[in-house]
Design a protein around this motif. Structure first.
Motif, PDB file in Angstrom:
ATOM      1  N   VAL A   1       0.759  -1.153  -0.084  1.00 33.33           N
ATOM      2  CA  VAL A   1      -0.002  -0.190   0.025  1.00 33.33           C
ATOM      3  C   VAL A   1       0.972   1.128  -0.010  1.00 33.33           C
ATOM      4  O   VAL A   1       1.575   1.409   0.943  1.00 33.33           O
ATOM      5  CB  VAL A   1      -0.939  -0.163   1.205  1.00 33.33           C
ATOM      6  N   PHE A   2       0.781   1.831  -1.096  1.00 35.88           N
ATOM      7  CA  PHE A   2       1.698   3.155  -1.033  1.00 35.88           C
ATOM      8  C   PHE A   2       0.662   4.421  -0.692  1.00 35.88           C
ATOM      9  O   PHE A   2       0.021   5.018  -1.543  1.00 35.88           O
ATOM     10  CB  PHE A   2       1.833   3.530  -2.501  1.00 35.88           C
ATOM     11  N   VAL A   3       1.213   4.826   0.477  1.00 39.26           N
ATOM     12  CA  VAL A   3       0.376   5.790   1.179  1.00 39.26           C
ATOM     13  C   VAL A   3       0.996   7.075   0.798  1.00 39.26           C
ATOM     14  O   VAL A   3       2.043   7.506   1.362  1.00 39.26           O
ATOM     15  CB  VAL A   3       0.403   5.617   2.700  1.00 39.26           C
ATOM     16  N   ALA A   4       0.364   7.906  -0.163  1.00 43.20           N
ATOM     17  CA  ALA A   4       0.854   9.032  -0.606  1.00 43.20           C
ATOM     18  C   ALA A   4       0.208  10.205  -0.538  1.00 43.20           C
ATOM     19  O   ALA A   4       0.388  11.500  -0.601  1.00 43.20           O
ATOM     20  CB  ALA A   4       0.856   8.946  -2.230  1.00 43.20           C
ATOM     21  N   SER A   5      -1.246  10.071  -0.141  1.00 41.02           N
ATOM     22  CA  SER A   5      -2.436  10.970   0.132  1.00 41.02           C
ATOM     23  C   SER A   5      -2.251  11.452   1.352  1.00 41.02           C
ATOM     24  O   SER A   5      -1.835  11.106   2.596  1.00 41.02           O
ATOM     25  CB  SER A   5      -3.720  10.776  -0.332  1.00 41.02           C
ATOM     26  N   GLU A   6      -2.599  12.851   1.694  1.00 38.34           N
ATOM     27  CA  GLU A   6      -2.685  13.255   2.983  1.00 38.34           C
ATOM     28  C   GLU A   6      -3.853  12.524   3.857  1.00 38.34           C
ATOM     29  O   GLU A   6      -3.730  12.113   4.952  1.00 38.34           O
ATOM     30  CB  GLU A   6      -3.430  14.723   2.976  1.00 38.34           C
ATOM     31  N   ALA A   7      -4.972  11.997   3.113  1.00 42.06           N
ATOM     32  CA  ALA A   7      -6.009  11.305   4.015  1.00 42.06           C
ATOM     33  C   ALA A   7      -5.416  10.016   4.469  1.00 42.06           C
ATOM     34  O   ALA A   7      -5.623   9.220   5.439  1.00 42.06           O
ATOM     35  CB  ALA A   7      -7.332  11.236   2.851  1.00 42.06           C
TER      36      ALA A   7
ATOM     37  N   LEU B   1       6.849  -1.344   7.605  1.00 40.95           N
ATOM     38  CA  LEU B   1       6.755   0.157   6.785  1.00 40.95           C
ATOM     39  C   LEU B   1       7.973   0.572   6.085  1.00 40.95           C
ATOM     40  O   LEU B   1       8.951   0.166   6.618  1.00 40.95           O
ATOM     41  CB  LEU B   1       6.213   1.339   7.845  1.00 40.95           C
ATOM     42  N   ILE B   2       8.024   1.271   5.069  1.00 44.18           N
ATOM     43  CA  ILE B   2       9.034   1.992   4.396  1.00 44.18           C
ATOM     44  C   ILE B   2       8.786   3.124   4.048  1.00 44.18           C
ATOM     45  O   ILE B   2       7.756   3.468   3.318  1.00 44.18           O
ATOM     46  CB  ILE B   2       9.645   1.053   3.188  1.00 44.18           C
ATOM     47  N   ASN B   3       9.522   4.347   4.600  1.00 42.26           N
ATOM     48  CA  ASN B   3       9.385   5.756   4.065  1.00 42.26           C
ATOM     49  C   ASN B   3      10.181   5.771   2.924  1.00 42.26           C
ATOM     50  O   ASN B   3      11.286   5.148   2.853  1.00 42.26           O
ATOM     51  CB  ASN B   3       9.752   6.691   5.207  1.00 42.26           C
ATOM     52  N   LEU B   4       9.628   6.393   1.939  1.00 42.52           N
ATOM     53  CA  LEU B   4      10.371   6.607   0.635  1.00 42.52           C
ATOM     54  C   LEU B   4      10.388   8.074   0.090  1.00 42.52           C
ATOM     55  O   LEU B   4       9.262   8.825   0.205  1.00 42.52           O
ATOM     56  CB  LEU B   4       9.683   6.021  -0.631  1.00 42.52           C
TER      57      LEU B   4
ATOM     58  N   PRO C   1       7.241  11.595   1.296  1.00 40.88           N
ATOM     59  CA  PRO C   1       5.939  11.680   0.345  1.00 40.88           C
ATOM     60  C   PRO C   1       5.443  10.314   0.291  1.00 40.88           C
ATOM     61  O   PRO C   1       4.002  10.528  -0.150  1.00 40.88           O
ATOM     62  CB  PRO C   1       6.834  12.304  -0.743  1.00 40.88           C
ATOM     63  N   VAL C   2       5.851   9.353   0.392  1.00 44.31           N
ATOM     64  CA  VAL C   2       5.192   7.886   0.379  1.00 44.31           C
ATOM     65  C   VAL C   2       5.640   7.353   1.601  1.00 44.31           C
ATOM     66  O   VAL C   2       6.791   7.169   1.982  1.00 44.31           O
ATOM     67  CB  VAL C   2       5.556   7.348  -0.754  1.00 44.31           C
ATOM     68  N   THR C   3       4.824   6.490   2.030  1.00 48.26           N
ATOM     69  CA  THR C   3       5.034   5.482   3.266  1.00 48.26           C
ATOM     70  C   THR C   3       4.303   4.107   2.877  1.00 48.26           C
ATOM     71  O   THR C   3       3.277   4.344   2.280  1.00 48.26           O
ATOM     72  CB  THR C   3       4.530   5.928   4.487  1.00 48.26           C
ATOM     73  N   VAL C   4       5.174   3.114   2.580  1.00 43.92           N
ATOM     74  CA  VAL C   4       4.770   2.095   2.223  1.00 43.92           C
ATOM     75  C   VAL C   4       4.357   0.930   2.944  1.00 43.92           C
ATOM     76  O   VAL C   4       5.147   0.753   3.985  1.00 43.92           O
ATOM     77  CB  VAL C   4       5.820   1.308   1.022  1.00 43.92           C
ATOM     78  N   ILE C   5       3.109   0.345   3.010  1.00 43.55           N
ATOM     79  CA  ILE C   5       2.792  -0.413   3.877  1.00 43.55           C
ATOM     80  C   ILE C   5       3.184  -1.903   3.387  1.00 43.55           C
ATOM     81  O   ILE C   5       2.376  -2.359   2.273  1.00 43.55           O
ATOM     82  CB  ILE C   5       1.282  -0.450   4.463  1.00 43.55           C
ATOM     83  N   VAL C   6       4.308  -2.694   3.721  1.00 46.14           N
ATOM     84  CA  VAL C   6       4.539  -3.937   3.267  1.00 46.14           C
ATOM     85  C   VAL C   6       3.733  -4.868   4.104  1.00 46.14           C
ATOM     86  O   VAL C   6       3.713  -5.157   5.221  1.00 46.14           O
ATOM     87  CB  VAL C   6       6.051  -4.244   3.325  1.00 46.14           C
ATOM     88  N   ALA C   7       2.942  -5.679   3.085  1.00 48.52           N
ATOM     89  CA  ALA C   7       2.038  -6.528   3.717  1.00 48.52           C
ATOM     90  C   ALA C   7       1.935  -7.886   3.130  1.00 48.52           C
ATOM     91  O   ALA C   7       2.591  -8.015   2.275  1.00 48.52           O
ATOM     92  CB  ALA C   7       0.459  -5.912   3.567  1.00 48.52           C
TER      93      ALA C   7
END
Length: 207
Positions: free
Chosen positions: A66-72, A180-183, A93-99
């Motif tokens: 899951v590439f979490v890129a939006s403010e929401a 998680l991975i911040n990118l 700018p992006v936090t990846v949820i590695v699942a």
């Protein structure tokens, strides 16, 4: 200029050149602060395409991202992140949820040449769970290295409430958060010097 990582350098043994090795390993660092430039979807697609090429057991590919890129999306994630890690998530700018997909084996007819491979995993839930956990984590590491290869800075994190993330992002229970991975692009050098590493004699055995 980015190092050419598509072909090995002109050495007898085919190793990558020093610049490529430096980008991936010797000079690569964990970052906590990032440039605010967004990461385009095309870059994220390329990142996944590279990570997906890494080997997994029976080509099972249980990792999901899951590439979490939006403010929401960030606001959904932050309550489940440890307080000390929240500024890192806000900066990236992006936090990846590695699942991992707990029913990854449903895709086995497409991914593997043995017809009943998926059914075998379904009949052995403990084996399926262990396979999903091990190989999803492995593919998350591939994603991190692919990101470095593409010139991105990474900040992997385990300081978060996985169950909370699961409730918020995966309410049907099929996917489960791993780490998680911040990118992003780095906002300057890494903040801390590299921590010590164990030597070969401490961590390795020749058998």
């Amino acid at each position: 200029m980015h190092a050419n990582l598509t072909t090995p350098s002109d050495t007898v043994d085919g190793t990558l050149d020093d610049a490529a090795i430096a980008r991936l390993f010797t000079e690569a660092r964990t970052h906590a602060a990032f440039d605010p430039r967004p990461l385009p979807v095309e870059l994220l697609r390329r990142l996944y395409a590279l990570a997906s090429l890494g080997p997994t057991s029976m080509n099972c590919q249980p990792a999901r991202f899951v590439f979490v890129a939006s403010e929401a999306g960030r606001e959904r994630l932050l309550p489940h992140v440890a307080a000390g890690n929240q500024p890192k998530v806000r900066s990236a700018p992006v936090t990846v949820i590695v699942a991992r997909d707990t029913r990854f084996y449903e895709h086995m007819p497409t991914l593997w040449h043995v017809p009943d491979a998926g059914a075998n995993f379904e009949r052995q839930p403990a084996h399926a769970q262990a396979t999903a956990q091990r190989n999803a984590t492995l593919t998350g590491a591939y994603l991190l290295m692919a990101a470095r290869a593409l010139g991105l800075a990474c900040g992997p994190m385990s300081g978060f409430d996985a169950e909370g993330v699961n409730r918020s992002f995966f309410p049907d229970g099929r996917w489960e958060a791993d780490f998680l991975i911040n990118l992003g692009y780095p906002a300057g050098p890494a903040q801390r010097p590299r921590a010590p590493r164990l030597g070969f004699q401490q961590a390795c055995v020749l058998a």
